[in-house]
Design a protein around this motif. Structure first.
Motif, PDB file in Angstrom:
ATOM      1  N   VAL A 298       0.838  -1.196   0.000  1.00 36.90           N
ATOM      2  CA  VAL A 298       0.000   0.000   0.000  1.00 36.90           C
ATOM      3  C   VAL A 298       0.877   1.252   0.000  1.00 36.90           C
ATOM      4  CG1 VAL A 298      -1.765   1.298   1.245  1.00 36.90           C
ATOM      5  CG2 VAL A 298      -1.882  -1.198   1.176  1.00 36.90           C
ATOM      6  N   TYR A 299       0.590   2.152  -0.911  1.00 34.04           N
ATOM      7  CA  TYR A 299       1.267   3.450  -0.978  1.00 34.04           C
ATOM      8  C   TYR A 299       0.417   4.479  -0.215  1.00 34.04           C
ATOM      9  CZ  TYR A 299       3.544   1.250  -5.020  1.00 34.04           C
ATOM     10  OH  TYR A 299       4.230   0.407  -5.850  1.00 34.04           O
ATOM     11  N   LEU A 300       1.081   5.352   0.522  1.00 32.24           N
ATOM     12  CA  LEU A 300       0.419   6.430   1.256  1.00 32.24           C
ATOM     13  C   LEU A 300       1.085   7.764   0.904  1.00 32.24           C
ATOM     14  CD1 LEU A 300       0.125   4.675   4.751  1.00 32.24           C
ATOM     15  CD2 LEU A 300      -1.773   5.206   3.203  1.00 32.24           C
ATOM     16  N   PRO A 301       0.798   8.311  -0.265  1.00 33.31           N
ATOM     17  CA  PRO A 301       1.480   9.541  -0.690  1.00 33.31           C
ATOM     18  C   PRO A 301       0.976  10.804  -0.011  1.00 33.31           C
ATOM     19  CG  PRO A 301      -0.050   8.824  -2.384  1.00 33.31           C
ATOM     20  CD  PRO A 301      -0.040   7.743  -1.335  1.00 33.31           C
ATOM     21  N   GLY A 302      -0.154  10.731   0.726  1.00 26.86           N
ATOM     22  CA  GLY A 302      -0.669  11.897   1.443  1.00 26.86           C
ATOM     23  C   GLY A 302      -1.660  12.701   0.624  1.00 26.86           C
ATOM     24  N   GLY A 303      -2.079  13.832   1.202  1.00 26.57           N
ATOM     25  CA  GLY A 303      -2.967  14.742   0.489  1.00 26.57           C
ATOM     26  C   GLY A 303      -2.214  15.464  -0.610  1.00 26.57           C
ATOM     27  N   MET A 304      -2.895  15.721  -1.740  1.00 29.87           N
ATOM     28  CA  MET A 304      -2.196  16.257  -2.901  1.00 29.87           C
ATOM     29  C   MET A 304      -3.003  17.319  -3.619  1.00 29.87           C
ATOM     30  SD  MET A 304      -0.416  12.990  -4.678  1.00 29.87           S
ATOM     31  CE  MET A 304       1.292  12.861  -4.189  1.00 29.87           C
ATOM     32  N   GLU A 305      -2.296  18.176  -4.333  1.00 31.24           N
ATOM     33  CA  GLU A 305      -2.925  19.112  -5.256  1.00 31.24           C
ATOM     34  C   GLU A 305      -3.473  18.328  -6.451  1.00 31.24           C
ATOM     35  OE1 GLU A 305      -3.280  22.229  -4.629  1.00 31.24           O
ATOM     36  OE2 GLU A 305      -1.944  22.422  -2.882  1.00 31.24           O
ATOM     37  N   PRO A 306      -4.367  18.937  -7.264  1.00 37.19           N
ATOM     38  CA  PRO A 306      -4.983  18.210  -8.378  1.00 37.19           C
ATOM     39  C   PRO A 306      -3.998  17.535  -9.320  1.00 37.19           C
ATOM     40  CG  PRO A 306      -6.152  20.258  -8.001  1.00 37.19           C
ATOM     41  CD  PRO A 306      -4.972  20.274  -7.072  1.00 37.19           C
ATOM     42  N   THR A 307      -2.872  18.183  -9.615  1.00 33.74           N
ATOM     43  CA  THR A 307      -1.921  17.568 -10.543  1.00 33.74           C
ATOM     44  C   THR A 307      -1.380  16.260  -9.985  1.00 33.74           C
ATOM     45  OG1 THR A 307      -1.283  19.709 -11.454  1.00 33.74           O
ATOM     46  CG2 THR A 307       0.238  17.892 -11.785  1.00 33.74           C
ATOM     47  N   GLY A 308      -1.061  16.222  -8.701  1.00 35.77           N
ATOM     48  CA  GLY A 308      -0.595  14.982  -8.084  1.00 35.77           C
ATOM     49  C   GLY A 308      -1.660  13.912  -8.091  1.00 35.77           C
ATOM     50  N   VAL A 309      -2.904  14.302  -7.820  1.00 34.03           N
ATOM     51  CA  VAL A 309      -4.013  13.345  -7.874  1.00 34.03           C
ATOM     52  C   VAL A 309      -4.116  12.754  -9.278  1.00 34.03           C
ATOM     53  CG1 VAL A 309      -6.530  13.125  -7.754  1.00 34.03           C
ATOM     54  CG2 VAL A 309      -5.315  14.444  -6.014  1.00 34.03           C
ATOM     55  N   ALA A 310      -4.051  13.615 -10.288  1.00 31.69           N
ATOM     56  CA  ALA A 310      -4.166  13.154 -11.671  1.00 31.69           C
ATOM     57  C   ALA A 310      -3.032  12.192 -12.039  1.00 31.69           C
ATOM     58  CB  ALA A 310      -4.175  14.346 -12.617  1.00 31.69           C
ATOM     59  N   GLU A 311      -1.849  12.416 -11.503  1.00 35.73           N
ATOM     60  CA  GLU A 311      -0.725  11.523 -11.801  1.00 35.73           C
ATOM     61  C   GLU A 311      -0.951  10.144 -11.206  1.00 35.73           C
ATOM     62  OE1 GLU A 311       2.515  13.805 -10.311  1.00 35.73           O
ATOM     63  OE2 GLU A 311       2.659  15.074 -12.113  1.00 35.73           O
ATOM     64  N   TRP A 312      -1.463  10.070  -9.978  1.00 40.58           N
ATOM     65  CA  TRP A 312      -1.742   8.771  -9.380  1.00 40.58           C
ATOM     66  C   TRP A 312      -2.882   8.056 -10.097  1.00 40.58           C
ATOM     67  CZ3 TRP A 312       0.854   5.562  -6.402  1.00 40.58           C
ATOM     68  CH2 TRP A 312       1.931   6.069  -5.668  1.00 40.58           C
ATOM     69  N   ILE A 313      -3.897   8.814 -10.506  1.00 41.15           N
ATOM     70  CA  ILE A 313      -4.965   8.192 -11.291  1.00 41.15           C
ATOM     71  C   ILE A 313      -4.397   7.684 -12.607  1.00 41.15           C
ATOM     72  CG2 ILE A 313      -7.103   8.650 -12.549  1.00 41.15           C
ATOM     73  CD1 ILE A 313      -7.867  10.620 -10.333  1.00 41.15           C
ATOM     74  N   GLY A 314      -3.542   8.489 -13.255  1.00 46.32           N
ATOM     75  CA  GLY A 314      -2.952   8.085 -14.519  1.00 46.32           C
ATOM     76  C   GLY A 314      -2.082   6.849 -14.413  1.00 46.32           C
ATOM     77  N   ALA A 315      -1.506   6.613 -13.231  1.00 50.40           N
ATOM     78  CA  ALA A 315      -0.657   5.439 -13.019  1.00 50.40           C
ATOM     79  C   ALA A 315      -1.461   4.183 -12.699  1.00 50.40           C
ATOM     80  CB  ALA A 315       0.319   5.715 -11.881  1.00 50.40           C
TER      81      ALA A 315
END
Length: 418
Positions: A298-315
């Protein structure tokens, strides 16, 4: 009007002397009141209200008022469902004119009076801004405060409901929510399911309730090359990655998700889960992951701005949101716009988003059903380009619809002679 009617104060709007109608060439002055905005200790909170306010600010003169309850420090009393903190009067957010302020309260104890006390704190701030109209997002206590303050100043008030401020109400909260929805000049909901709840559960007049569906930032949420995103985030190329984005609270279905993922991971060593966000369960999560034997997966990258959220969704291969209740789960729309299929609880407006070509709906609070749906979604052959192309509504569209609602309400308010 349910104790929230007009007072004898003179209306303070700069348009007060204008004739009926509002097309006088002067931008509408809108006071937007909401406690739900991104803050340093919870960056994902209220992202969609921030986007709405930012887009609306390009079409009207908008000041955003951020009420914060300053809780007395008493042993054993603290908010349990959200991360609590406080930003100062100098706090800023991109693209909006923001005015944070505080008023006193006691966790749990002052629930019935927060709306009234918040209204007293809001009145002088509205008086200084001189709005044509007040637009509040979050029904109680902040919609109640906004409605009281607007009546004191003689201007109309629109109240927008976002999700749990309608779906998760009981006791005194339910009673006061009903008063706000009855007293507002218009109620905005983010899904037809929420509109039905406002009418059927809380008695709002159908003619006063309008659905304005959220948008997305298509410049941020779009298909990305999965291998490149994984390399950037340090995720192995051959894993099967699920992603959750949201608050870390029990009502988002996190316990069910961990149970379902543990079963999948027990059969498939390639399974991985990313939990993107923050919340009151963050300190509890490491222990829960150890208890399920999945801490290494399990990865726990924390709270993120929209660009970071989009990168995790994209992955990721699949996004999941196993909530117990929702209004209009925007992260689901964002995932689909990224070409990422979804597995989502069939609650609130989720059924208005998820269909055969972009994801699966499951019953809430059912980890076995969630496990099965996640496996099906991971194995399915999705047309990711087609699903991404189906989600194009942007925040400008939301702002145009919201401004139209404000203009119509203001014209009706003036025509009534109030």
């Amino acid at each position: 009007m349910n104790g929230l009617g007009p007072s004898s104060d003179t209306a303070l709007s700069p348009r007060a002397a204008a004739p009926d109608g509002v097309d006088d060439g002067v931008p509408l002055r809108i006071a937007l009141v909401t406690p739900i905005l991104p803050v340093p200790y919870d960056k994902t909170r209220g992202r969609y209200i921030h986007e709405t306010a930012r887009a609306l600010s390009r079409l009207a003169t908008v000041r955003v008022f951020l009420p914060q309850v300053r809780y007395l420090r008493l042993p054993g009393l603290a908010p349990r469902s959200f991360l609590h903190g406080e930003v100062g009067p100098d706090y800023t957010l991109d693209g909006i004119d923001l005015e944070p302020y505080t008023y006193p309260g006691i966790p749990g104890v002052s629930r019935a009076t927060n709306g009234m006390v918040g209204g007293h704190a809001l009145i002088p701030r509205l008086r200084a801004f001189r709005p044509d109209l007040v637009l509040a997002y979050w029904v109680y206590p902040d919609g109640y405060a906004a409605l009281r303050a607007s009546r004191r100043l003689g201007v109309p008030c629109i109240v927008g409901a976002r999700g749990s401020d309608i779906h998760v109400r009981s006791g005194i909260n339910a009673h006061l929510t009903r008063k706000v929805l009855a007293g507002a000049d218009q109620v905005l909901t983010v899904s037809e399911a929420m509109r039905a709840a406002a009418i059927e559960t809380f008695g709002a007049h159908p003619a006063k309730v309008r659905t304005i569906v959220n948008g997305i930032d298509t410049a941020v949420f779009h298909p990305r090359e999965r291998a490149a995103m994984r390399a950037q985030l340090g995720v192995d190329a051959d894993v099967r990655l699920l992603v959750y984005v949201g608050r870390f609270v029990e009502s988002k279905g996190l316990m069910e998700l961990l149970q379902a993922f543990a079963a999948i991971a027990g059969r498939d060593p390639r399974a991985r889960l990313a939990l993107v966000g923050d919340g009151v369960m963050r300190r509890q999560l490491p222990e829960l992951l150890r208890a399920h034997g999945i801490e290494a997966q399990v990865y726990l990258p924390g709270g993120m701005e929209p660009t970071g959220v989009a990168e995790w969704i994209g992955a990721s291969d699949v996004l999941t949101l196993p909530s117990w209740s929702e209004g209009y789960p925007n992260v689901v729309v964002e995932a689909i716009a990224c070409g990422c299929p979804v597995v989502v609880s069939d609650v609130g407006g989720a059924g208005e988003i998820v269909r055969k070509g972009n994801g699966l709906l499951v019953s809430p609070r059912d980890p076995a059903a969630l496990e099965r749906a996640l496996e099906v979604a991971l194995d399915a052959d999705w047309d990711r380009a087609a699903m991404a192309a189906s989600m194009r509504r942007g925040w400008h569209d939301v702002a145009v619809d919201t401004l139209d609602a404000c203009t119509r309400v203001l014209a009706g308010f003036r025509a009534s002679g109030r």
